[in-house]
Design a protein around this motif. Structure first.
Motif, PDB file in Angstrom:
ATOM      1  N   SER A 135     -68.337 123.271  73.044  1.00  0.00           N
ATOM      2  CA  SER A 135     -68.432 124.326  74.018  1.00  0.00           C
ATOM      3  C   SER A 135     -67.914 123.440  75.225  1.00  0.00           C
ATOM      4  CB  SER A 135     -70.066 124.543  74.390  1.00  0.00           C
ATOM      5  OG  SER A 135     -70.693 123.252  74.891  1.00  0.00           O
ATOM      6  N   LEU A 136     -67.643 124.301  76.379  1.00  0.00           N
ATOM      7  CA  LEU A 136     -66.902 123.727  77.877  1.00  0.00           C
ATOM      8  C   LEU A 136     -67.991 122.788  78.541  1.00  0.00           C
ATOM      9  CD1 LEU A 136     -64.289 123.953  78.929  1.00  0.00           C
ATOM     10  CD2 LEU A 136     -65.276 125.697  80.534  1.00  0.00           C
ATOM     11  N   TRP A 137     -69.054 123.103  78.086  1.00  0.00           N
ATOM     12  CA  TRP A 137     -70.406 122.266  78.626  1.00  0.00           C
ATOM     13  C   TRP A 137     -70.409 121.074  78.116  1.00  0.00           C
ATOM     14  CZ3 TRP A 137     -72.267 120.666  82.883  1.00  0.00           C
ATOM     15  CH2 TRP A 137     -73.502 120.026  82.919  1.00  0.00           C
ATOM     16  N   LEU A 138     -70.024 120.711  76.922  1.00  0.00           N
ATOM     17  CA  LEU A 138     -70.078 119.588  75.912  1.00  0.00           C
ATOM     18  C   LEU A 138     -68.883 118.742  76.466  1.00  0.00           C
ATOM     19  CD1 LEU A 138     -71.137 117.572  73.790  1.00  0.00           C
ATOM     20  CD2 LEU A 138     -69.760 119.067  72.086  1.00  0.00           C
ATOM     21  N   ASP A 139     -67.838 119.275  76.901  1.00  0.00           N
ATOM     22  CA  ASP A 139     -66.455 118.546  77.223  1.00  0.00           C
ATOM     23  C   ASP A 139     -67.064 117.881  78.593  1.00  0.00           C
ATOM     24  OD1 ASP A 139     -65.206 118.740  75.030  1.00  0.00           O
ATOM     25  OD2 ASP A 139     -63.606 120.159  76.156  1.00  0.00           O
ATOM     26  N   VAL A 140     -67.801 118.841  79.467  1.00  0.00           N
ATOM     27  CA  VAL A 140     -67.999 118.376  80.828  1.00  0.00           C
ATOM     28  C   VAL A 140     -69.052 117.159  80.849  1.00  0.00           C
ATOM     29  CG1 VAL A 140     -69.348 118.714  82.978  1.00  0.00           C
ATOM     30  CG2 VAL A 140     -67.788 120.516  82.028  1.00  0.00           C
ATOM     31  N   LYS A 141     -70.027 117.291  79.782  1.00  0.00           N
ATOM     32  CA  LYS A 141     -71.047 116.081  79.459  1.00  0.00           C
ATOM     33  C   LYS A 141     -70.238 114.730  79.020  1.00  0.00           C
ATOM     34  CE  LYS A 141     -73.751 118.114  76.569  1.00  0.00           C
ATOM     35  NZ  LYS A 141     -74.889 118.083  75.858  1.00  0.00           N
ATOM     36  N   VAL A 142     -69.086 114.832  78.311  1.00  0.00           N
ATOM     37  CA  VAL A 142     -68.298 113.779  77.743  1.00  0.00           C
ATOM     38  C   VAL A 142     -67.671 113.034  78.699  1.00  0.00           C
ATOM     39  CG1 VAL A 142     -66.670 112.941  76.143  1.00  0.00           C
ATOM     40  CG2 VAL A 142     -68.424 114.537  75.108  1.00  0.00           C
ATOM     41  N   VAL A 143     -66.965 114.084  79.547  1.00  0.00           N
ATOM     42  CA  VAL A 143     -66.093 113.284  80.732  1.00  0.00           C
ATOM     43  C   VAL A 143     -67.196 112.624  81.765  1.00  0.00           C
ATOM     44  CG1 VAL A 143     -65.066 113.987  82.699  1.00  0.00           C
ATOM     45  CG2 VAL A 143     -64.323 115.098  80.599  1.00  0.00           C
ATOM     46  N   LEU A 144     -68.352 113.137  82.146  1.00  0.00           N
ATOM     47  CA  LEU A 144     -69.418 112.654  83.026  1.00  0.00           C
ATOM     48  C   LEU A 144     -69.877 111.402  82.498  1.00  0.00           C
ATOM     49  CD1 LEU A 144     -71.300 115.712  84.233  1.00  0.00           C
ATOM     50  CD2 LEU A 144     -69.692 114.426  85.446  1.00  0.00           C
ATOM     51  N   ARG A 145     -69.966 111.150  81.222  1.00  0.00           N
ATOM     52  CA  ARG A 145     -70.463 109.935  80.571  1.00  0.00           C
ATOM     53  C   ARG A 145     -69.493 108.847  80.503  1.00  0.00           C
ATOM     54  NH1 ARG A 145     -73.695 111.490  74.995  1.00  0.00           N
ATOM     55  NH2 ARG A 145     -73.612 109.289  74.967  1.00  0.00           N
ATOM     56  N   THR A 146     -68.299 109.568  80.506  1.00  0.00           N
ATOM     57  CA  THR A 146     -66.996 108.652  80.495  1.00  0.00           C
ATOM     58  C   THR A 146     -66.822 107.904  81.895  1.00  0.00           C
ATOM     59  OG1 THR A 146     -65.781 109.799  78.752  1.00  0.00           O
ATOM     60  CG2 THR A 146     -64.404 108.279  80.011  1.00  0.00           C
ATOM     61  N   VAL A 147     -67.011 108.616  82.844  1.00  0.00           N
ATOM     62  CA  VAL A 147     -67.075 108.040  84.251  1.00  0.00           C
ATOM     63  C   VAL A 147     -68.007 107.038  84.532  1.00  0.00           C
ATOM     64  CG1 VAL A 147     -67.202 108.583  86.498  1.00  0.00           C
ATOM     65  CG2 VAL A 147     -65.799 110.274  85.280  1.00  0.00           C
ATOM     66  N   ALA A 148     -69.274 107.294  83.905  1.00  0.00           N
ATOM     67  CA  ALA A 148     -70.387 106.567  84.009  1.00  0.00           C
ATOM     68  C   ALA A 148     -69.858 105.119  83.251  1.00  0.00           C
ATOM     69  CB  ALA A 148     -71.711 106.945  83.353  1.00  0.00           C
ATOM     70  N   GLU A 149     -69.392 105.138  81.962  1.00  0.00           N
ATOM     71  CA  GLU A 149     -68.873 104.138  81.423  1.00  0.00           C
ATOM     72  C   GLU A 149     -67.900 103.174  81.911  1.00  0.00           C
ATOM     73  OE1 GLU A 149     -69.726 102.686  78.174  1.00  0.00           O
ATOM     74  OE2 GLU A 149     -71.491 103.990  77.952  1.00  0.00           O
ATOM     75  N   VAL A 150     -66.968 103.686  82.467  1.00  0.00           N
ATOM     76  CA  VAL A 150     -65.864 103.022  83.285  1.00  0.00           C
ATOM     77  C   VAL A 150     -66.571 102.288  84.356  1.00  0.00           C
ATOM     78  CG1 VAL A 150     -63.917 103.648  84.792  1.00  0.00           C
ATOM     79  CG2 VAL A 150     -64.109 104.825  82.540  1.00  0.00           C
ATOM     80  N   PHE A 151     -67.637 102.988  85.185  1.00  0.00           N
ATOM     81  CA  PHE A 151     -67.987 102.390  86.286  1.00  0.00           C
ATOM     82  C   PHE A 151     -68.936 101.072  85.916  1.00  0.00           C
ATOM     83  CE2 PHE A 151     -66.585 105.925  88.900  1.00  0.00           C
ATOM     84  CZ  PHE A 151     -66.188 105.475  89.888  1.00  0.00           C
ATOM     85  N   ARG A 152     -69.498 101.344  84.873  1.00  0.00           N
ATOM     86  CA  ARG A 152     -70.283 100.142  84.149  1.00  0.00           C
ATOM     87  C   ARG A 152     -69.609  99.013  83.451  1.00  0.00           C
ATOM     88  NH1 ARG A 152     -74.180 104.137  82.155  1.00  0.00           N
ATOM     89  NH2 ARG A 152     -73.317 104.050  80.197  1.00  0.00           N
ATOM     90  N   GLY A 153     -68.170  99.333  83.482  1.00  0.00           N
ATOM     91  CA  GLY A 153     -67.279  98.269  82.630  1.00  0.00           C
ATOM     92  C   GLY A 153     -67.381  98.358  81.264  1.00  0.00           C
ATOM     93  N   GLY A 154     -67.760  99.885  80.573  1.00  0.00           N
ATOM     94  CA  GLY A 154     -67.901  99.403  79.140  1.00  0.00           C
ATOM     95  C   GLY A 154     -66.966  99.892  78.317  1.00  0.00           C
ATOM     96  N   GLY A 155     -65.578  99.548  78.660  1.00  0.00           N
ATOM     97  CA  GLY A 155     -64.358  99.594  78.011  1.00  0.00           C
ATOM     98  C   GLY A 155     -64.303  98.708  76.866  1.00  0.00           C
ATOM     99  N   ARG A 156     -63.148  98.525  76.456  1.00  0.00           N
ATOM    100  CA  ARG A 156     -62.876  97.796  75.067  1.00  0.00           C
ATOM    101  C   ARG A 156     -62.982  96.193  75.429  1.00  0.00           C
ATOM    102  NH1 ARG A 156     -57.504 100.773  74.694  1.00  0.00           N
ATOM    103  NH2 ARG A 156     -58.167 100.756  76.999  1.00  0.00           N
TER     104      ARG A 156
END
Length: 497
Positions: free
Chosen positions: A476-497
Motif C-alpha cells: 500500500s502507499l502507506w506501507l511505502d511511507v512507513k518504510v521510508v520513515l524507518r529508513t530515515v531513522a536508520e540513517v540518522f542512527r547510523g544503522g547502515g552497512r
C-alpha cells in the motif's frame, strides 16, 4: 516442448453433465478426441490465438462502468446549477461507495439484476449523507427538495446506464469481440465442467485453450493435459494466455504458488474456485460464478493497473523532489569521493530488476575492486581494508546510494522494493531458495522492508525473501511511507552497512 495438446475451437458438446460431477462418456470422448492427438505447436497457434485479446487486454471492468456512472451522477447539472456542490459531493461519495462495494471489480457473470440490491443500497446511503449535510447548511425546504429530485434523477440514470453497459458487455462477449485466452489449472471434475461451460457460453469472456496439472495426474484426470505445471510458463507464452483459472490441481499449495509467481504466469489475471463452497466467504460485494461454479478474482500478485500507476507516479515525484532537495549533499559526496580516491566518483554495476531484466545501478564509489570478477561475486566488503574512512562513512549512512535516485527516475528502480542484487547471486539464491525469484515481480528498491527490519549484510537470504514477498503481497502507499520513515531513522542512527 513437443506434444502439447490444446482444445480445438469447435462447439459440439451436448451440454449434459453426469451425476456427482463426473463427465458423461460422450462428453469425455469428445474432449479426449480434441486434445489427445498431441498437436504440433505450430499447428496449435492458429486455434489458440484469440482474435481480439491483444487489442482488448488493456480494457478493465471499471473502464466500462465508472465513466457511465459519473456521467449519470452529474446529469442533474444540465438542468440546474443551483445544487452543484451537493451534486458533485454526491457523485464523489457514490463512486467511492460503489468501489468499496466491489461494483467496479471484474466479473465473469454479468447481470444488472444481480447488481440492483447493492446499487440501490449505496445510492440511498450516499444520497442520505449528502442530503443531511445540505439540510444542515440550508434551512430552505425548497432547496433541499430540489436537490433530492436531482439525486433521484441521477439514481435512475445510473441504473439505466448500468443496464445498458452490461447489455453491451454481454453482446461484445457473445460476438467474441473481447475474448481472453484462459488456461485451467486442474484436470479434475471441476476443471472439466469449467472447460465445458467456457466453450459453450461465450458470455463469460474466456476462451478455453488448455489445461495443466501436476505430472502425477497425467492420463488419470477428467481432462487430458496440455502440459504439466512446469510447462505453464511456456504455455502462457505459446497460447498468448491472459487468464489462469485455478480449479482442482493435484499438488501442494506451495508448489502451485511457486508456479504462479513465475514472471509470465504472474502477469495473467488469476481466478480461483473456492474449496469451501458453502462458506460464502466471498470478498465483499456479491458472489461471482461460471455456471453453477462459484469463482473469485484473486488480487494482483504483481504490481499492475492502477496500483502500478500509483506506485510509479509516487516514485517519480519522490525522486525528482529528492534530487533537487539533496543536490548540495550530492555535490559534497562527489567532492569527498574525489578527494578519497581520485577520478571516477561513480560506480556502475549490473543488477537484476523487475521480471529479471538487468540494468546498471549507479552509486558513489567507496573502493576500487581488483577486477570485474571480484565486483560481481564478492558478497560483502564491509570490513575490506581498501574501504577508506570517507567510503566507510558513506556506506554506514547509505549516502553512497543517493545516485540511485536517478535509477528511480529512469524507471529501473523504485523507492521501496526488494534489494537490487547482482546476476551471480540472483542465480545462486534462486537455485537455493524457492521463494527468492518471486521477489522480482516488482521493481527493486532504494530501500525495502527487509532492510529496515534489520536484514542487511550477512543475514539469512530466506528471511530477506520472506520479507520482500510479504511487502509485495501487502503493498500500500502507506506501507511505502512507513518504510521510508524507518529508513530515515536508520540513517540518522547510523544503522547502515
Amino acid at each position: 516442448m513437443p506434444g502439447y495438446a490444446v482444445m480445438a475451437p469447435q462447439e459440439t458438446m451436448d451440454g449434459q453433465g453426469s451425476p456427482a460431477g463426473f463427465p458423461s462418456a460422450p462428453l469425455r470422448n469428445e474432449l479426449e478426441g480434441s486434445t489427445r492427438a498431441g498437436l504440433d505447436t505450430t499447428a496449435v497457434l492458429p486455434y489458440a490465438r484469440s482474435r481480439t485479446s491483444s487489442r482488448t487486454q488493456w480494457l478493465r471492468a471499471w473502464m466500462m462502468t465508472a465513466p457511465v456512472d459519473v456521467v449519470a451522477l452529474l446529469a442533474p447539472l444540465l438542468l440546474s446549477q443551483n445544487y452543484w456542490r451537493g451534486t458533485l459531493a454526491n457523485a464523489a461519495l457514490t463512486v467511492a461507495f460503489f468501489a468499496a462495494g466491489g461494483l467496479y471489480r471484474p466479473r465473469r457473470h454479468v447481470s444488472i439484476l444481480d447488481e440492483l440490491p447493492s446499487l440501490f443500497g449505496r445510492l440511498l446511503a450516499s444520497a442520505a449523507v449528502v442530503a443531511i449535510i445540505a439540510a444542515e447548511r440550508h434551512s430552505s425546504v425548497e432547496y433541499v427538495g430540489g436537490f433530492i429530485r436531482g439525486v433521484a434523477l441521477s439514481a435512475v440514470l445510473v441504473i439505466v446506464g448500468r443496464a445498458a453497459s452490461r447489455a453491451f458487455t454481454i453482446l461484445v462477449r457473445k460476438r467474441r469481440w473481447a475474448e481472453h485466452n484462459a488456461i485451467i489449472v486442474g484436470n479434475g471434475p471441476i476443471g472439466l465442467e469449467l472447460a465445458r461451460l467456457l466453450r459453450r457460453y461465450p458470455q463469460y469472456g474466456l476462451r478455453f485453450v488448455g489445461c495443466v496439472d501436476a505430472a502425477s495426474r497425467q492420463g488419470t484426470g477428467a481432462l487430458p493435459l496440455s502440459g504439466t505445471l512446469d510447462d505453464l510458463e511456456h504455455l502462457v507464452r505459446l497460447l498468448e494466455c491472459e487468464v489462469l483459472v485455478i480449479a482442482d490441481p493435484h499438488c501442494h499449495e506451495s508448489a502451485l504458488m511457486d508456479t504462479l509467481l513465475r514472471p509470465r504466469s504472474s502477469q495473467c489475471d488469476l481466478w480461483a474456485v473456492p474449496r469451501l463452497w458453502g462458506s460464502r466467504s466471498h470478498q465483499g460485494g456479491y458472489p461471482d460464478h461460471i455456471g453453477a461454479i462459484p469463482i473469485v478474482k484473486i488480487g494482483d500478485i504483481s504490481f499492475s493497473g492502477p496500483r502500478w500507476a500509483i506506485k510509479r507516479a509516487s516514485d517519480m515525484l519522490f525522486a525528482a523532489i529528492a534530487l533537487i532537495a539533496l543536490s548540495p549533499v550530492l555535490l559534497l559526496c562527489a567532492i569527498a569521493t574525489f578527494i578519497d580516491g581520485g577520478p571516477g566518483i561513480f560506480f556502475h554495476q549490473e543488477r537484476i530488476g523487475r521480471h529479471g531484466r538487468p540494468f546498471k545501478v549507479i552509486k558513489f564509489r567507496s573502493m576500487r575492486p581488483v577486477n570485474e570478477q571480484e565486483s560481481q561475486t564478492n558478497w560483502s566488503i564491509a570490513h575490506d581494508k581498501r574501504v577508506g574512512p570517507i567510503g566507510r562513512f558513506m556506506r554506514r549512512t547509505s549516502l553512497d546510494e543517493l545516485p540511485q535516485l536517478w535509477n528511480i527516475l529512469r524507471g529501473d528502480m523504485s523507492v521501496v522494493g526488494p534489494r537490487p542484487e547482482r546476476p551471480y547471486f540472483v542465480e545462486k539464491f534462486s537455485a537455493e531458495y524457492p521463494d527468492y525469484a518471486s521477489r522480482h515481480r516488482v521493481p527493486v528498491g532504494l530501500t525495502g522492508l527487509a532492510q529496515v527490519s534489520g536484514l542487511r549484510g550477512d543475514t539469512p537470504i530466506s528471511d530477506r525473501a520472506r520479507f520482500d514477498n510479504y511487502y509485495i503481497e501487502n503493498w500500500s502507499l502507506w506501507l511505502d511511507v512507513k518504510v521510508v520513515l524507518r529508513t530515515v531513522a536508520e540513517v540518522f542512527r547510523g544503522g547502515g552497512r
